[in-house]
Design a protein around this motif. Structure first.
Motif, PDB file in Angstrom:
ATOM      1  N   PRO A   1      49.240   6.776  68.315  1.00  0.00           N
ATOM      2  CA  PRO A   1      49.560   5.618  69.153  1.00  0.00           C
ATOM      3  C   PRO A   1      51.066   5.415  69.250  1.00  0.00           C
ATOM      4  N   PRO A   2      51.534   4.750  70.311  1.00  0.00           N
ATOM      5  CA  PRO A   2      52.955   4.437  70.406  1.00  0.00           C
ATOM      6  C   PRO A   2      53.349   3.421  69.341  1.00  0.00           C
ATOM      7  N   CYS A   3      54.587   3.474  68.918  1.00  0.00           N
ATOM      8  CA  CYS A   3      55.085   2.509  67.942  1.00  0.00           C
ATOM      9  C   CYS A   3      55.140   1.131  68.595  1.00  0.00           C
ATOM     10  N   MET A   4      54.966   0.076  67.781  1.00  0.00           N
ATOM     11  CA  MET A   4      55.046  -1.267  68.335  1.00  0.00           C
ATOM     12  C   MET A   4      56.172  -2.054  67.675  1.00  0.00           C
TER      13      MET A   4
ATOM     14  N   GLY B   1      56.946  -2.346  64.436  1.00  0.00           N
ATOM     15  CA  GLY B   1      56.777  -2.763  63.036  1.00  0.00           C
ATOM     16  C   GLY B   1      57.218  -1.715  62.024  1.00  0.00           C
TER      17      GLY B   1
ATOM     18  N   LYS C   1      49.343  -4.427  59.604  1.00  0.00           N
ATOM     19  CA  LYS C   1      50.627  -5.001  59.989  1.00  0.00           C
ATOM     20  C   LYS C   1      50.416  -5.781  61.282  1.00  0.00           C
TER      21      LYS C   1
ATOM     22  N   PRO D   1      49.084  -7.078  66.900  1.00  0.00           N
ATOM     23  CA  PRO D   1      49.458  -6.086  65.884  1.00  0.00           C
ATOM     24  C   PRO D   1      50.923  -5.702  66.026  1.00  0.00           C
ATOM     25  N   SER D   2      51.534  -5.293  64.926  1.00  0.00           N
ATOM     26  CA  SER D   2      52.931  -4.877  65.036  1.00  0.00           C
ATOM     27  C   SER D   2      53.129  -3.447  64.558  1.00  0.00           C
ATOM     28  N   CYS D   3      52.058  -2.694  64.508  1.00  0.00           N
ATOM     29  CA  CYS D   3      52.159  -1.271  64.202  1.00  0.00           C
ATOM     30  C   CYS D   3      51.065  -0.569  64.994  1.00  0.00           C
ATOM     31  N   GLY D   4      51.401   0.576  65.574  1.00  0.00           N
ATOM     32  CA  GLY D   4      50.437   1.282  66.423  1.00  0.00           C
ATOM     33  C   GLY D   4      49.176   1.700  65.690  1.00  0.00           C
TER      34      GLY D   4
ATOM     35  N   ALA E   1      47.106  -1.365  65.053  1.00  0.00           N
ATOM     36  CA  ALA E   1      46.569  -1.819  66.343  1.00  0.00           C
ATOM     37  C   ALA E   1      45.329  -1.020  66.711  1.00  0.00           C
ATOM     38  N   ARG E   2      45.459   0.282  66.550  1.00  0.00           N
ATOM     39  CA  ARG E   2      44.382   1.155  66.980  1.00  0.00           C
ATOM     40  C   ARG E   2      43.124   0.976  66.115  1.00  0.00           C
TER      41      ARG E   2
END
Lengths: 102, 111
Positions: free
Chosen positions: A96-99, A101, B21, B27-30, B33-34
């Protein structure tokens, strides 16, 4: 030696994989240029026959404990037996792309 | 309460918990989130702990079940896996069944 090379060599030595990919995904994240911080490894090895999902990952985590305690702060992995790899048509899922964090 | 006792209470009082996270909605991390997205898609209820909002847990959770990374998913007190394992099950269409089974076995409606 780069972190990537070290990860590669350790995995080869431990599992004699039939197929191995060590992908440096650091560029996809908010880290300084040249940082080797985010990796994905795909390990296809007979050694995983009869070993559960969690234990396969534990073995890889343990093998790379020094790297995880140091420069590497994200390690995504897929560990399959050769039979599972063929069943899946040899596909590697995208990260996944970084968000932001880290 | 000691941080390890806090974690123990969290994982034992909920059938399914994800330590992530951020939150499932923000969410603040991919990777977090996934995993959270895949879990939400199953429709099975689960709890979450935002480790960014709780630095003490973020720092100590890796030692709790000897797992170095986030997210971490617990089912009925046991580490089930990290994000990769959740995604593997999701891709294999097994995640819903595994979560439903854990939920059915778990403590009903923790307070």
């Amino acid at each position: 030696m780069t972190v990537r090379q070290r990860i590669h060599d350790k995995l080869v030595e431990a599992f004699s994989p039939e197929r191995l990919e060590v992908i440096d995904e650091s560029h996809m994240h908010n880290v300084p240029e040249g940082a080797e911080s985010h990796f994905k490894v795909i390990v296809v090895a007979e050694a995983f026959e009869g070993v559960g999902r969690l234990d396969r990952q534990r073995r890889i985590n343990a093998l790379l404990a020094d790297e995880l305690a140091g420069p590497v702060h994200a390690l995504s992995m897929r560990a399959w037996t050769p039979a599972q790899w063929r069943e899946r048509g040899g596909e590697v899922p995208e990260s996944p792309p970084c968000m932001g964090g880290g | 309460m000691d941080v390890m006792d806090r974690i123990r209470e969290q994982v034992e009082n909920h059938a399914i918990v994800i330590y992530m996270k951020g939150t499932p909605q923000l969410p603040s991390c991919g990777f977090s989130a996934r995993a959270a997205q895949a879990m939400m898609e199953t429709g099975v209820e689960f709890a979450y702990v935002n480790v960014i909002a709780d630095p003490e847990i973020m720092q100590n959770l890796p030692n709790f079940a000897d797992w170095p990374t986030f997210p971490q998913i617990y089912m009925n007190g046991e580490l089930f896996g990290g994000g990769d394992i959740i995604m593997e099950l999701y891709e294999d269409n097994e995640l819903k069944d595994v979560m439903q089974e854990a939920f059915d076995k778990g403590p009903k409606k923790a307070s």
